[in-house]
Design a protein around this motif. Structure first.
Motif, mmCIF file in Angstrom:
data_model
loop_
_atom_site.group_PDB
_atom_site.id
_atom_site.type_symbol
_atom_site.label_atom_id
_atom_site.label_comp_id
_atom_site.label_asym_id
_atom_site.label_seq_id
_atom_site.Cartn_x
_atom_site.Cartn_y
_atom_site.Cartn_z
ATOM 1 N N MET A 21 0.868 -1.195 0.000
ATOM 2 C CA MET A 21 0.000 0.000 0.000
ATOM 3 C C MET A 21 0.895 1.233 0.000
ATOM 4 S SD MET A 21 -3.088 -1.171 0.236
ATOM 5 C CE MET A 21 -4.239 -0.195 1.169
ATOM 6 N N ALA A 22 1.851 1.267 -0.959
ATOM 7 C CA ALA A 22 2.805 2.389 -0.942
ATOM 8 C C ALA A 22 2.061 3.715 -1.070
ATOM 9 C CB ALA A 22 3.772 2.229 -2.107
ATOM 10 N N ASN A 23 2.657 4.766 -0.502
ATOM 11 C CA ASN A 23 1.952 6.061 -0.538
ATOM 12 C C ASN A 23 2.938 7.174 -0.883
ATOM 13 O OD1 ASN A 23 3.499 5.777 1.640
ATOM 14 N ND2 ASN A 23 1.906 6.210 3.175
ATOM 15 N N PHE A 24 3.577 7.044 -2.057
ATOM 16 C CA PHE A 24 4.558 8.059 -2.460
ATOM 17 C C PHE A 24 3.874 9.384 -2.736
ATOM 18 C CE2 PHE A 24 7.839 5.027 -2.403
ATOM 19 C CZ PHE A 24 7.344 3.844 -2.952
ATOM 20 N N ASN B 132 15.125 11.536 -3.275
ATOM 21 C CA ASN B 132 16.069 10.504 -3.707
ATOM 22 C C ASN B 132 16.043 9.241 -2.879
ATOM 23 O OD1 ASN B 132 17.010 11.711 -6.002
ATOM 24 N ND2 ASN B 132 18.506 12.972 -4.884
ATOM 25 N N ASN B 133 15.901 9.391 -1.519
ATOM 26 C CA ASN B 133 16.018 8.163 -0.716
ATOM 27 C C ASN B 133 14.759 7.306 -0.796
ATOM 28 O OD1 ASN B 133 14.164 9.425 0.834
ATOM 29 N ND2 ASN B 133 15.580 9.996 2.460
ATOM 30 N N LEU B 134 13.752 7.759 -1.567
ATOM 31 C CA LEU B 134 12.554 6.919 -1.750
ATOM 32 C C LEU B 134 12.564 6.252 -3.121
ATOM 33 C CD1 LEU B 134 9.650 9.079 -0.232
ATOM 34 C CD2 LEU B 134 10.638 6.957 0.674
ATOM 35 N N LYS B 135 13.559 6.590 -3.968
ATOM 36 C CA LYS B 135 13.508 6.125 -5.359
ATOM 37 C C LYS B 135 13.685 4.612 -5.467
ATOM 38 C CE LYS B 135 14.228 10.439 -7.713
ATOM 39 N NZ LYS B 135 15.145 11.508 -8.140
ATOM 40 N N ILE B 136 14.597 4.051 -4.679
ATOM 41 C CA ILE B 136 14.800 2.591 -4.746
ATOM 42 C C ILE B 136 13.510 1.879 -4.318
ATOM 43 C CG2 ILE B 136 16.009 0.637 -3.690
ATOM 44 C CD1 ILE B 136 17.854 1.967 -5.568
ATOM 45 N N LYS B 137 12.901 2.370 -3.219
ATOM 46 C CA LYS B 137 11.666 1.745 -2.721
ATOM 47 C C LYS B 137 10.571 1.874 -3.791
ATOM 48 C CE LYS B 137 8.362 1.766 1.070
ATOM 49 N NZ LYS B 137 7.558 2.773 1.796
ATOM 50 N N ALA B 138 10.539 3.026 -4.480
ATOM 51 C CA ALA B 138 9.521 3.237 -5.523
ATOM 52 C C ALA B 138 9.748 2.277 -6.694
ATOM 53 C CB ALA B 138 9.565 4.688 -5.999
ATOM 54 N N CYS B 139 11.031 2.029 -7.028
ATOM 55 C CA CYS B 139 11.321 1.069 -8.116
ATOM 56 C C CYS B 139 10.759 -0.304 -7.738
ATOM 57 C CB CYS B 139 12.830 0.956 -8.335
ATOM 58 S SG CYS B 139 13.575 2.411 -9.081
ATOM 59 N N ILE B 140 10.978 -0.700 -6.499
ATOM 60 C CA ILE B 140 10.509 -2.021 -6.045
ATOM 61 C C ILE B 140 8.981 -2.048 -6.041
ATOM 62 C CG2 ILE B 140 10.436 -3.561 -4.036
ATOM 63 C CD1 ILE B 140 13.400 -2.440 -3.533
ATOM 64 N N TRP B 141 8.395 -0.952 -5.576
ATOM 65 C CA TRP B 141 6.930 -0.851 -5.552
ATOM 66 C C TRP B 141 6.348 -1.010 -6.965
ATOM 67 C CZ3 TRP B 141 2.218 -1.225 -4.122
ATOM 68 C CH2 TRP B 141 1.211 -0.462 -4.722
ATOM 69 N N MET B 142 6.996 -0.445 -7.975
ATOM 70 C CA MET B 142 6.451 -0.489 -9.335
ATOM 71 C C MET B 142 6.421 -1.934 -9.853
ATOM 72 S SD MET B 142 7.718 3.041 -11.154
ATOM 73 C CE MET B 142 9.297 3.388 -10.420
ATOM 74 N N TYR B 143 7.456 -2.715 -9.545
ATOM 75 C CA TYR B 143 7.420 -4.142 -9.920
ATOM 76 C C TYR B 143 6.282 -4.831 -9.182
ATOM 77 C CZ TYR B 143 11.947 -4.365 -12.379
ATOM 78 O OH TYR B 143 12.975 -4.208 -13.280
#
Ligand SMILES: Cc1nc2ccc(C(=O)N[C@]34C[C@H]5C[C@H](C[C@H](C5)C3)C4)cc2n2c(-c3ccccc3Cl)nnc12
Ligand SMILES: [Mg+2]
Ligand SMILES: [Zn+2]
Length: 342
Positions: free
Chosen positions: A18-21, A37-48
């Motif tokens: 339930m990501a909430n970027f 920037n420090n959320l970008k890796i987590k966002a990449c994982i969320w997109m998969y």
């Protein structure tokens, strides 16, 4: 009386599912460069995750995290061709996959190939273009100039190095057949980011629009993937004016640095790389009319829901025309002083 909605809101939606970027994170209007920037890796994982690819291909979370960290480390820090660009390109691939329901028209294999190619497509970019590799007799040119698309072949080679690093192969649980097909697709899609290659397939893309797309035809699926990839690569042009303006500053900073190097090497740079001759608004309009606009017009013709994206490109072209008039009326010197860009 405690309203059910309030209770739901109070539950920390920190879990990955339930990501909430941002409320607009999965909308075409959202500019991914705004994400910290420090959320970008987590966002990449969320997109998969959000595209159902982690469960579909049994990707261990630790492998996906290691893969993403290696990819981020694989980018250098030129003004434009850095990890921020790769992230924004991947985000547009996610938007296309999600909002054009690509998984009903393309296979999950093709979707994961598009997403993975997006984040890897400019790995180890040096901030100079293919012509510069050849003219400067770079190592990359000695490796790849006989086949063309020098940089793009290097970006793909770098992606393969990461996948072959132990603990980083996100495709490791695929069947042999799926694995080979996915790598072929990633290579095809990364090589498609060479604008010269895109211009070569443009007539075939126009033909698909006229005759209607036949997605049972593998060639047409691969043409569609190439078109989507170019649309992702240029997607800064589809956001609000601030994004387009800032991207121009970064791109021309990179272009003019290349021109400075070419002058020091005794070579004459293209006008687009020459800070003394370039008129940025005019070059920007040329690029948008001849390279960017057709990409979004064709994709919007094939997928009507993509029409809003094409509209924003049109708005930005109009904005650049206003800036060009302003530029000329002030008789601004052709320096790279883009600060005038209000
Ligand atoms: C805003 C903006 N302007 C851009 C202006 C120009 C060019 C560009 O490659 N021009 C060409 C013009 C002819 C025929 C081919 C090969 C060469 C000769 C060079 C293309 C790219 C531009 N570009 C990109 C971009 C997309 C993919 C790869 C690299 C880049 Cl930099 N992303 N954003 C922008
Ligand atoms: Mg590239
Ligand atoms: Zn790129």
């Amino acid at each position: 009386k405690v309203d059910k909605e309030d209770v739901k809101k109070s539950i920390p939606r920190s879990s990955l599912t339930m990501a909430n970027f941002h409320p607009d994170f999965d909308k075409f209007v959202y500019p991914p460069r705004l994400l910290e920037n420090n959320l970008k890796i987590k966002a990449c994982i969320w997109m998969y995750e959000d595209l159902g690819l982690i469960s579909k291909f049994h990707i261990p979370m630790r492998t996906l995290v290691h893969f993403m960290l290696m990819v981020r480390k694989g980018y250098r820090d030129p003004p434009y061709h850095n990890f921020d660009h790769a992230f924004s390109v991947m985000h547009h691939a996610y938007l296309i996959a999600k909002n054009l329901q690509l998984n009903s028209k393309l296979s999950d294999l093709e979707v994961i190939a598009l997403l993975t190619a997006s984040i890897c497509h400019d790995l180890d970019h040096r901030g100079t273009n293919n012509a510069f590799q050849v003219n400067s007799h770079s190592v990359l040119a000695s490796l790849y100039s006989s086949e063309g698309s020098v940089l793009e072949r290097h970006h793909f080679a770098q992606a393969m190095c990461i996948l072959n690093t132990s603990g980083c192969n996100i495709f490791e649980n695929m069947s042999r057949k799926e694995y080979v097909r996915t790598l072929d697709l990633v290579k095809h899609i990364i090589l498609a980011t060479d604008v010269a290659s895109h211009l070569q397939i443009l007539p075939q893309l126009e033909k698909i629009v006229e005759e209607g797309m036949d997605l049972t035809n593998t060639c047409q699926r691969e043409l569609l993937l190439a078109l989507c990839m170019t649309a992702c690569d240029l997607s800064d042009q589809t956001k609000q004016w601030e994004t387009t303006k800032n991207t121009a500053k970064l791109i021309y900073k990179e272009f003019f640095s290349q021109g400075d190097m070419e002058k020091r090497m005794g070579n004459n740079p293209e006008i687009i790389h020459d800070r003394e001759r370039a008129c940025v608004p005019q070059l920007q309009i040329n690029f948008m009319l001849h390279i960017a606009q057709p990409v979004y017009r064709i994709l919007a013709a094939l997928f009507p829901v993509y029409g809003e994206v094409y509209q924003r490109v049109q708005l930005n072209i109009g904005r650049w025309r206003r800036v060009e008039k302003e530029f000329k009326s002030r008789g601004l010197p052709n320096t790279d002083s883009l600060d005038f860009l209000t």
